[in-house]
Every structure is written in C-alpha cells, then in structure tokens.
Design an enzyme around this catalytic site. Structure first.
Site, short mmCIF file in Angstrom:
data_model
loop_
_atom_site.label_atom_id
_atom_site.label_comp_id
_atom_site.label_asym_id
_atom_site.label_seq_id
_atom_site.Cartn_x
_atom_site.Cartn_y
_atom_site.Cartn_z
N GLU A 14 19.28 4.49 -33.48
CA GLU A 14 20.56 4.72 -32.82
C GLU A 14 20.53 5.98 -31.97
OE1 GLU A 14 22.82 2.43 -32.99
OE2 GLU A 14 22.05 1.27 -34.67
N ASN A 15 21.40 6.01 -30.97
CA ASN A 15 21.52 7.15 -30.08
C ASN A 15 22.98 7.24 -29.67
OD1 ASN A 15 21.46 8.57 -27.39
ND2 ASN A 15 19.28 8.66 -27.91
N CYS A 17 24.20 7.91 -26.94
CA CYS A 17 24.30 7.18 -25.67
C CYS A 17 23.78 5.78 -25.97
CB CYS A 17 23.46 7.87 -24.60
SG CYS A 17 23.50 7.02 -23.03
N TYR A 18 24.67 4.83 -26.22
CA TYR A 18 24.30 3.52 -26.76
C TYR A 18 23.14 2.83 -26.07
CZ TYR A 18 28.55 3.81 -29.52
OH TYR A 18 29.51 4.21 -30.40
N CYS A 23 16.68 -1.52 -30.68
CA CYS A 23 16.94 -2.47 -31.75
C CYS A 23 15.72 -2.65 -32.64
CB CYS A 23 17.32 -3.82 -31.16
SG CYS A 23 18.79 -3.79 -30.12
N GLU A 25 14.35 -5.38 -33.68
CA GLU A 25 13.44 -6.42 -33.21
C GLU A 25 12.40 -5.85 -32.25
OE1 GLU A 25 16.73 -6.42 -33.40
OE2 GLU A 25 17.55 -8.44 -33.23
#
Length: 112
Positions: A14-15, A17-18, A23, A25
């Site tokens: 996660e970050n 800044c989306y 992910c 995968e």
C-alpha cells in the site's frame, strides 16, 4: 504456481498515493519473473471479503496476460469457496506479446 510447481506468494504494498501501490497478484508474478520463471499454471487470489469473490484489477490481469491466456485463476473467499477461471476468461480479446509481432499497415519514419 509456475509450470514446475514452485509457488510464489505476493502481498499488497500500500501507498498513501493509491496509484503507487502494488497489488498482490503483480507482486507474486513479478517476484517469480525476477527469479527466472515465465511459465505459469495457476494463481490464487484471496481476500477478507465474505460476500463476493475477489477479482484482480485490470493492471494485474494485463500482467498475468503477458505470460499466457490459458492458466488458471482461482478467486476465493475466506470460507474456502472459490471460482476457477482462466486468464482468457478474465481478460477476453486481450492484447499480448504476440500482437507486437503483427504486420503493420505502415511505418512512421521519425528521423532517429
């Protein structure tokens, strides 16, 4: 899972800044590729969603597609139920490495 049975595990990175997050995968596939694997038979995607199966995002589908269309994708729930699909079913009419080799109508000369 690679074609010789090796399993690579990924996780979300996660970050704040989306769009800079990664992910699970893609983490798993790219980890395998970084260790020399390019042939896959399956990938399993898990989450904590109870009422629906988790599905990979478009970017993950495209990364998976780079390594073929006929490998299995297992979408699972915490209770152990799952749906089995293929990469081709998740990303129909996809664009892949072979498309880059197709004959082009014309070439653009750019002077370089």
């Amino acid at each position: 899972m690679t074609s010789d049975g090796k399993v690579f595990i990924g996780c979300n990175v996660e970050n704040a800044c989306y769009n800079l997050g990664v992910c699970a995968e893609r983490t798993a596939v790219l980890k395998a590729v970084s260790e020399g694997y390019k042939s896959f038979t399956a990938i399993s995607i898990a989450s904590d969603l109870q009422d629906q199966f988790i599905s990979p995002c478009g970017a993950c589908r495209q990364v998976m597609r780079e390594f073929g269309t006929d490998w299995d994708v297992f979408l699972s729930k915490p209770d152990g139920t799952y749906v089995q699909m293929t990469v081709d079913e998740l990303l129909p009419m996809s664009f892949g490495p072979d498309d880059l080799k197709r004959k082009k109508v014309f070439s653009i000369q750019n002077g370089y």
